[in-house]
Design a protein around this motif. Structure first.
Motif, short mmCIF file in Angstrom:
data_model
loop_
_atom_site.label_atom_id
_atom_site.label_comp_id
_atom_site.label_asym_id
_atom_site.label_seq_id
_atom_site.Cartn_x
_atom_site.Cartn_y
_atom_site.Cartn_z
N LEU A 199 85.20 86.45 43.42
CA LEU A 199 86.20 85.27 43.02
C LEU A 199 86.39 84.51 44.46
O LEU A 199 86.99 83.44 44.04
CB LEU A 199 87.14 85.67 42.40
CG LEU A 199 87.11 86.27 40.94
CD1 LEU A 199 88.32 86.85 40.13
CD2 LEU A 199 86.65 84.93 40.00
N GLU A 223 82.66 80.76 46.24
CA GLU A 223 82.53 79.63 45.40
C GLU A 223 81.50 79.73 44.45
O GLU A 223 81.36 79.68 43.12
CB GLU A 223 82.49 78.24 45.89
CG GLU A 223 82.42 77.26 44.86
CD GLU A 223 83.86 76.94 44.04
OE1 GLU A 223 83.53 76.25 43.09
OE2 GLU A 223 84.82 77.50 44.32
N ARG A 266 81.64 82.76 42.46
CA ARG A 266 82.63 82.61 41.36
C ARG A 266 82.11 82.23 39.96
O ARG A 266 82.40 82.44 38.88
CB ARG A 266 83.92 81.89 41.76
CG ARG A 266 84.86 81.69 40.85
CD ARG A 266 85.87 80.72 41.30
NE ARG A 266 85.27 79.39 41.71
CZ ARG A 266 85.31 78.41 40.72
NH1 ARG A 266 85.98 78.46 39.49
NH2 ARG A 266 84.99 77.33 41.12
N ASP A 317 90.77 83.50 36.72
CA ASP A 317 90.36 82.21 37.37
C ASP A 317 90.51 81.04 36.33
O ASP A 317 90.14 81.28 35.27
CB ASP A 317 88.70 82.16 37.69
CG ASP A 317 88.34 80.99 38.19
OD1 ASP A 317 88.35 80.49 39.29
OD2 ASP A 317 87.36 80.15 37.36
N THR A 325 87.92 79.50 34.47
CA THR A 325 87.00 80.11 33.14
C THR A 325 88.03 80.31 32.10
O THR A 325 87.45 80.36 31.12
CB THR A 325 87.05 81.70 34.09
OG1 THR A 325 85.98 81.71 35.21
CG2 THR A 325 86.27 82.67 32.91
N PRO A 362 97.68 79.17 41.38
CA PRO A 362 96.45 80.00 41.27
C PRO A 362 96.75 81.55 41.32
O PRO A 362 97.36 81.96 42.11
CB PRO A 362 95.36 79.40 42.28
CG PRO A 362 96.23 78.13 42.79
CD PRO A 362 97.61 78.24 42.39
N ALA A 367 92.28 87.67 41.40
CA ALA A 367 91.47 88.43 40.19
C ALA A 367 92.02 89.96 40.24
O ALA A 367 91.46 90.55 39.75
CB ALA A 367 90.04 88.44 40.55
N ARG A 392 94.22 85.17 47.46
CA ARG A 392 94.17 84.42 46.22
C ARG A 392 93.26 83.27 46.68
O ARG A 392 93.52 82.88 47.91
CB ARG A 392 95.77 84.05 45.75
CG ARG A 392 96.51 83.16 46.54
CD ARG A 392 97.76 82.70 45.81
NE ARG A 392 98.47 83.99 45.86
CZ ARG A 392 99.62 84.00 45.14
NH1 ARG A 392 99.88 82.98 44.33
NH2 ARG A 392 100.38 84.96 45.01
N ARG A 393 92.79 82.69 45.78
CA ARG A 393 91.78 81.44 46.07
C ARG A 393 92.72 80.18 45.58
O ARG A 393 93.54 80.22 44.57
CB ARG A 393 90.71 81.46 45.08
CG ARG A 393 89.65 80.37 45.02
CD ARG A 393 88.48 80.55 44.41
NE ARG A 393 88.87 80.67 42.89
CZ ARG A 393 89.03 79.45 42.49
NH1 ARG A 393 88.89 78.19 42.93
NH2 ARG A 393 89.38 79.32 41.11
#
Length: 465
Positions: free
Chosen positions: A217, A220, A223, A274, A277, A442, A445, A454-455
């Motif tokens: 995740l 990119e 993901r 995400d 998603t 954000p 996962a 974390r993204r």
């Protein structure tokens, strides 16, 4: 007893006249769609005939020291929102619903809540809106805080009417209004499993899936492939649920739980962290697939056990969205409230909860999601799979629209040896906060913990929140 009339509808609609505390107490579950146990409910009245207007519900604060500030906030919220939508209320009706915790009887609960009722009346009066009636409902009986006449409002209270035996019940049945049990019953359908063995097995599955999905995740290109897998597995589970033999209502949730494996649930739960998603999963909001999606989101919310409680915000928000989209406003409010309890800063849940409470039409958001699914490459599972290899081009298009390129924040290392993978120390309620209107956060996962990542990225679709 205070004699007065309240109409349940506008002129031109079917109207029912409620005369006094008994009728008000009987009408409450039909106004809310459920029996609001452990709750304070405030209903605005408009016009000389007392037409019901806006209403709000909040869990009764346990600490009496919180009653004053909460009363001021509730009164201000109801009056200001009513002014914005229908005009200033002419009066307010209060309900305090709480059974005695130790079985000592409803009267003890009524007396304990009396200062809260008085504080609510004072707060409304300070805004020049009188409280026409204030009722306590406890242990199958009701009391009026406004009526001093013991001939009609005795010290031991009056018994509530038997369910389904009143004019209000008959009118509600005729109008297709159904009471869905108590608030506690509705919340229990969405709460994490409590059976130790089942909860431990699900937690282990989440622990196994987290270290596998987290690195993907944060990349990119990978993901997008995770999104393909998550939405494809979710669709498979929805089809499985749809094909199952219908079960009685009391056994329906248990039957759904048996159809979803622990590893399958873990993969979808973590994939939904995400936000893109999750937004793509929100298109399952109408038609035959809506009910299957709702069953799946509820089942996944029940699988967010132990330290994965905050991960329930995603499936709970989706459950609330599908409920609202299909006309179940009480169910939507309950699911969205639990989503905000799991993560007070979950922006999508905040926006949906406010829109639902304000009586907005969900069609505007449905239309937006339909357009996004039709226009955006990768807005649906099939289209997403076809474009999984074009992440770079998609990122460029997103940057053109938003002016901010996709980026990934520098991540921290994985947990040290000796710390159990996938586990995180629980934050206290004070650290989480009871409410938040801050910016979107954000989500990673896997459970957040020291050494976790974390993204961060820009919004890449118009529906992302």
């Amino acid at each position: 007893m205070n004699k007065h009339q309240e109409s349940t509808g506008r002129s031109g609609e079917q109207q029912i006249t409620l005369r006094g505390p008994a009728d008000l107490a009987d009408a409450l579950p039909y106004l809310m769609g459920f029996y609001p146990n452990d709750s304070v409910v405030m209903v605005a009245l408009h016009g000389g005939r007392g037409r019901f207007g806006g209403r709000l519900r909040l869990g009764i604060p346990q600490a009496p020291g919180e009653w004053g500030p909460v009363a001021d906030q509730l009164a201000e919220c109801l009056v200001s929102e009513s002014e914005r939508r229908e005009g200033k209320p002419d009066a307010i009706v209060l309900f305090l619903c709480q059974d005695s915790p130790d079985g000592s009887g409803g009267r003890s609960a009524m007396e304990r809540l009396r200062p809260f009722a008085q504080r609510l009346r004072t707060a409304c009066g300070a805004l020049d809106v009188p409280v026409l009636e204030a009722l306590c409902i406890s242990d199958g009986r009701y009391w009026s805080y406004c009526c001093p006449d013991t001939r009609c409002c005795p010290d031991e209270g009056n018994p509530l009417a038997l369910p389904g035996t009143t004019v209000m019940a008959a009118a509600a049945t005729y109008a297709g209004v159904h009471v869905r049990g108590t608030l506690r019953d509705m919340e229990d359908r969405l709460r994490p499993w409590q059976v130790p063995a089942a909860a431990a097995a699900q937690e282990q599955a989440l622990d196994r899936a987290g270290p596998v999905l987290l690195p993907r995740l944060l990349d990119e290109r990978a993901r997008r492939q995770v999104a393909v897998e998550t939405l494809g597995l979710a669709r498979t589970l929805m089809d499985r649920l749809a094909k199952a033999r219908p079960a009685p209502p009391a056994l329906a949730d248990a039957g759904d739980d048996q159809l979803v494996g622990s590893d399958e649930a873990a993969a979808v739960i973590l994939g939904l962290q995400d936000r893109d998603t999750r937004d793509k999963a929100a298109v399952w909001m109408e038609g035959p697939e809506a009910q299957s999606a709702l069953r799946l989101w509820r089942a996944l919310a029940r699988r967010c056990v132990g330290p994965y409680g905050e991960h329930a915000a995603a499936p709970l928000t989706l459950a609330g969205w599908v409920s609202w989209s299909t006309g179940d406003e009480p169910g939507a409010r309950v699911a969205l409230s639990l989503a905000l309890r799991a993560d007070p800063g979950y922006t999508f849940a905040q926006l949906l909860h406010r829109a639902c409470n304000e009586g907005l039409d969900p069609e505007a958001l449905r239309r937006c999601l339909r357009e996004a699914a039709a226009e955006e490459p990768g807005s649906g599972p099939e289209a997403l799979e076809a474009s999984a290899g074009s992440a770079d081009r998609t990122g460029d298009r997103a940057a053109d629209r938003t002016g901010v390129p996709l980026r990934v924040r520098k991540v921290r290392s994985l947990p040290r040896k000796g710390r159990r993978e996938g586990r995180a120390p629980r934050r206290s309620a004070a650290e989480r906060g009871e409410a938040s209107h801050g910016p979107n956060r954000p989500r990673a996962a896997a459970p957040r913990r020291p050494g976790e990542a974390r993204r961060y990225g820009s919004r890449t679709s118009r529906t992302r929140r």
